[in-house]
Design a protein around this motif. Sequence first.
Motif, short mmCIF file in Angstrom:
data_model
loop_
_atom_site.label_atom_id
_atom_site.label_comp_id
_atom_site.label_asym_id
_atom_site.label_seq_id
_atom_site.Cartn_x
_atom_site.Cartn_y
_atom_site.Cartn_z
N MET A 134 -6.78 -2.73 2.19
CA MET A 134 -6.48 -2.08 1.04
C MET A 134 -5.42 -3.13 0.09
O MET A 134 -4.57 -3.52 0.39
N LYS A 135 -5.87 -3.49 -1.30
CA LYS A 135 -5.22 -3.98 -2.25
C LYS A 135 -4.10 -2.77 -2.75
O LYS A 135 -4.31 -1.93 -3.29
N TYR A 136 -2.80 -3.17 -2.59
CA TYR A 136 -1.91 -2.26 -3.15
C TYR A 136 -1.40 -2.47 -4.60
O TYR A 136 -1.00 -3.73 -4.95
N SER A 137 -1.73 -1.68 -5.41
CA SER A 137 -1.30 -1.96 -7.02
C SER A 137 -0.09 -1.55 -7.30
O SER A 137 0.61 -0.32 -6.94
N ILE A 138 0.66 -2.42 -7.90
CA ILE A 138 2.20 -2.09 -8.13
C ILE A 138 2.11 -0.89 -9.21
O ILE A 138 3.14 -0.01 -9.11
N ASP A 139 1.29 -1.07 -10.10
CA ASP A 139 1.19 0.03 -11.09
C ASP A 139 0.97 1.54 -10.50
O ASP A 139 1.78 2.51 -11.04
N GLU A 140 0.01 1.60 -9.62
CA GLU A 140 -0.04 2.71 -8.92
C GLU A 140 1.11 3.04 -7.92
O GLU A 140 1.61 4.55 -8.01
N VAL A 141 1.71 2.25 -7.38
CA VAL A 141 3.19 2.51 -6.54
C VAL A 141 4.04 2.79 -7.50
O VAL A 141 5.11 3.84 -7.11
N SER A 142 4.14 2.21 -8.69
CA SER A 142 5.32 2.80 -9.77
C SER A 142 5.00 3.99 -10.23
O SER A 142 5.89 5.01 -10.22
N ARG A 143 3.62 4.54 -10.36
CA ARG A 143 3.56 5.94 -10.72
C ARG A 143 3.90 6.91 -9.81
O ARG A 143 4.39 7.81 -10.07
N ALA A 144 3.39 6.41 -8.54
CA ALA A 144 3.57 7.39 -7.50
C ALA A 144 5.19 7.71 -7.14
O ALA A 144 5.56 8.89 -6.92
N VAL A 145 5.94 6.43 -7.33
CA VAL A 145 7.39 6.80 -6.92
C VAL A 145 8.20 7.25 -8.31
O VAL A 145 9.68 7.57 -8.38
N SER A 146 7.51 7.40 -9.42
CA SER A 146 8.34 7.62 -10.67
C SER A 146 8.59 9.27 -10.50
O SER A 146 9.27 9.62 -11.44
#
Length: 104
Positions: free
Chosen positions: A1-13
């Motif tokens: 799985m490729k981890y998207s920094i955008d998705e991670v940022s959104r998730a931890v926001s």
Amino acid sequence: MKYSIDEVSRAVSSASRRRLLEHVARGPATMSALADHLDLSLPAVDKHLKVLGSAGLVTKTKTGRVTQITLDPRGLDAMATWVERTRAHWAGAMQRYTDHLEDR
């Protein structure tokens, strides 16, 4: 799985999602335990877990009627790498600026 920094940022926001991550960082937890611990409804926990799962931060394992949630820190590793690169860039830029001012 490729981890998207955008998705991670959104998730931890979200503070609720960060609290969920902190809880599962201590060990696997059931959805019910997370809902009780965080004083959230099961649908709210499920909604937050979908975002965290899409970002690659948690995994769900269902056995019968019980769903266990486990932390998958690899998405956070991708974010940490980006943060460190960015921090190093700006620390270097600030040092060059300071050096420039001192040379004047």
